[in-house]
Design a protein around this motif. Structure first.
Motif, PDB file in Angstrom:
ATOM      1  N   ARG A 179      59.499 -63.733  -5.257  1.00 11.36           N
ATOM      2  CA  ARG A 179      58.746 -64.994  -5.255  1.00 11.36           C
ATOM      3  C   ARG A 179      57.258 -64.741  -5.125  1.00 11.36           C
ATOM      4  O   ARG A 179      56.437 -65.301  -5.872  1.00 11.36           O
ATOM      5  N   ASP A 180      56.867 -63.888  -4.167  1.00 11.84           N
ATOM      6  CA  ASP A 180      55.450 -63.645  -3.933  1.00 11.84           C
ATOM      7  C   ASP A 180      54.790 -62.968  -5.128  1.00 11.84           C
ATOM      8  O   ASP A 180      53.650 -63.277  -5.484  1.00 11.84           O
ATOM      9  N   ARG A 181      55.528 -62.046  -5.774  1.00 10.50           N
ATOM     10  CA  ARG A 181      54.977 -61.383  -6.960  1.00 10.50           C
ATOM     11  C   ARG A 181      54.724 -62.411  -8.066  1.00 10.50           C
ATOM     12  O   ARG A 181      53.651 -62.431  -8.685  1.00 10.50           O
ATOM     13  N   ALA A 182      55.684 -63.284  -8.303  1.00  9.00           N
ATOM     14  CA  ALA A 182      55.535 -64.296  -9.349  1.00  9.00           C
ATOM     15  C   ALA A 182      54.426 -65.281  -8.995  1.00  9.00           C
ATOM     16  O   ALA A 182      53.633 -65.671  -9.853  1.00  9.00           O
ATOM     17  N   LEU A 183      54.368 -65.672  -7.731  1.00  6.17           N
ATOM     18  CA  LEU A 183      53.356 -66.646  -7.302  1.00  6.17           C
ATOM     19  C   LEU A 183      51.946 -66.076  -7.454  1.00  6.17           C
ATOM     20  O   LEU A 183      51.042 -66.746  -7.972  1.00  6.17           O
ATOM     21  N   LEU A 184      51.752 -64.840  -7.006  1.00  4.51           N
ATOM     22  CA  LEU A 184      50.431 -64.214  -7.100  1.00  4.51           C
ATOM     23  C   LEU A 184      50.025 -64.000  -8.553  1.00  4.51           C
ATOM     24  O   LEU A 184      48.875 -64.248  -8.935  1.00  4.51           O
ATOM     25  N   MET A 185      50.971 -63.535  -9.371  1.00  3.48           N
ATOM     26  CA  MET A 185      50.656 -63.280 -10.775  1.00  3.48           C
ATOM     27  C   MET A 185      50.362 -64.578 -11.515  1.00  3.48           C
ATOM     28  O   MET A 185      49.393 -64.663 -12.284  1.00  3.48           O
ATOM     29  N   LEU A 186      51.190 -65.587 -11.303  1.00  4.60           N
ATOM     30  CA  LEU A 186      50.949 -66.872 -11.967  1.00  4.60           C
ATOM     31  C   LEU A 186      49.628 -67.468 -11.477  1.00  4.60           C
ATOM     32  O   LEU A 186      48.821 -67.948 -12.276  1.00  4.60           O
ATOM     33  N   GLY A 187      49.425 -67.438 -10.159  1.00  6.78           N
ATOM     34  CA  GLY A 187      48.207 -68.017  -9.600  1.00  6.78           C
ATOM     35  C   GLY A 187      46.947 -67.369 -10.137  1.00  6.78           C
ATOM     36  O   GLY A 187      45.915 -68.031 -10.309  1.00  6.78           O
ATOM     37  N   TRP A 188      47.015 -66.077 -10.421  1.00  3.83           N
ATOM     38  CA  TRP A 188      45.834 -65.345 -10.918  1.00  3.83           C
ATOM     39  C   TRP A 188      45.727 -65.438 -12.438  1.00  3.83           C
ATOM     40  O   TRP A 188      44.710 -65.862 -12.975  1.00  3.83           O
TER      41      TRP A 188
END
Length: 351
Positions: A179-188
């Motif tokens: 989740r955190d990997r997807a959230l950080l990548m999408l957010g950036w």
């Protein structure tokens, strides 16, 4: 969330009860949730301030004298005031209630926001605002100028690509990590999304129709700070960011509803959405795991980092803005200016 009375339009004798109810419903549906929360905080503050300062409840409309006193109380550093100063006594009462942090002069933006909320309450009730009086308006302008200070960055450092890679390296194989990997990548990678935009995303806003063929994932934001409902263009994810998001959807078994959700200690994905504060906690946690101070950057660092990296890589500012959805060229240009001046050959004249 219930909507307190001052947020709502005042009753009008010219309207039937059904029309009055429809108008109230319109105000509630037409006001963003973040604005309602800000209204709630500001109303609590000004109510407590007047109770401590004047020993009275708010008046509708409020008097010009009270409005002027509010500005004067928030236009100076009360650390320099005597212990018997009424403004200092009032501030200490607010500090004791947890509504004020210190006796220092609040930031002009904080004072402006509270006044804007107070003014909005009058407008909703169809009442004249004391803050429109010439003397009060002039005092407010003088207070803003007297307390002027350089705006503090929303994130101490931008999360540029190298910093983002450090954060991603802390995401191993658990569902929380996915989740955190997807959230950080999408957010950036989608242009530097704000916290409210990330938490507001739903599975229905993500189109995977082209992923197997082209590797693209399309995002539909309902609205942003700078775009209204229905006016936000679709955004695209590609490469690693798209793969990370698809992996999270599969691992989290996200069929519908909130896209980013809490994960329990037992690594079970819950059904409710993440809160905006949870985004901040995730960023702090990943910074700490990466060996960086947990206050090195805030979630806004994803946004500032995206634009800073775009400038470092030579991407045209117009292209970056199509993803970041900045409404103001001047606002986005600040990130490019910091990079441009560092690369300016004139800075090497001394050798």
């Amino acid at each position: 969330m219930s909507t307190p009375e001052p947020y709502l339009p005042g009753p009008s004798p010219a309207l039937s009860q059904s029309d009055q109810d429809a108008l109230t419903d319109l105000y509630v549906r037409g006001t963003p949730a973040n604005t309602l929360r800000a209204y709630e905080r500001d109303l609590l503050y000004v109510t407590a301030w007047k109770a401590a300062r004047c020993g009275a409840a708010l008046d509708w409309p409020e008097s010009e004298t009270t409005a002027l006193a509010f500005i004067l109380d928030h236009a100076r550093n009360l650390n320099d005031a005597t212990e018997k100063d009424v403004a200092r006594e009032t501030a200490e009462a607010l500090i004791a209630q947890g509504l004020r942090r210190s006796l220092a002069c609040p930031a002009p933006s904080t004072l402006d926001r509270r006044i804007a909320s107070w003014l909005a309450f009058h407008r909703m009730k169809n009442l004249p605002s004391p803050f429109e009086a010439p003397q009060v308006k002039q005092a407010r302008a003088k207070a803003r100028r007297a307390a002027a200070r350089p705006p503090a960055p929303k994130s101490q450092h931008p999360i540029t690509r190298d910093i983002l890679e450090l954060l991603l390296a802390t995401c191993r194989g658990s569902r929380r990590d996915c989740r955190d990997r997807a959230l950080l990548m999408l957010g950036w990678a989608s242009g530097g999304r704000r916290r409210s935009e990330l938490t507001g995303l739903r599975r229905e806003d993500v189109s995977l129709k082209e992923f197997d063929k082209t590797g693209l994932v399309w995002l539909s934001l309902l609205e942003t700070k700078t775009t209204a409902k229905g006016e936000t263009p679709r955004l695209v994810l590609k490469g690693r960011a798209a793969q990370a998001l698809v992996h999270w959807i599969e691992v989290g078994e996200i069929q519908d509803g909130p896209l980013f959700r809490p994960v329990s200690k037992a690594d079970r994905v819950l059904s409710r959405r993440l809160s905006p504060d949870a985004i901040a906690q995730i960023v702090r946690h990943r910074l700490k795991l990466a060996g960086l101070p947990d206050d090195f950057a805030s979630p806004h660092g994803l946004r500032s980092g995206f634009l800073t990296q775009a400038a470092l890589d030579g991407a045209p500012i117009q292209a970056a803005m199509r993803l970041s959805l900045h409404r103001s060229m001047a606002q986005a240009q600040k990130y490019y200016d910091d990079v441009d001046i560092a690369e300016n050959p004139a800075t090497d004249l001394l050798g």
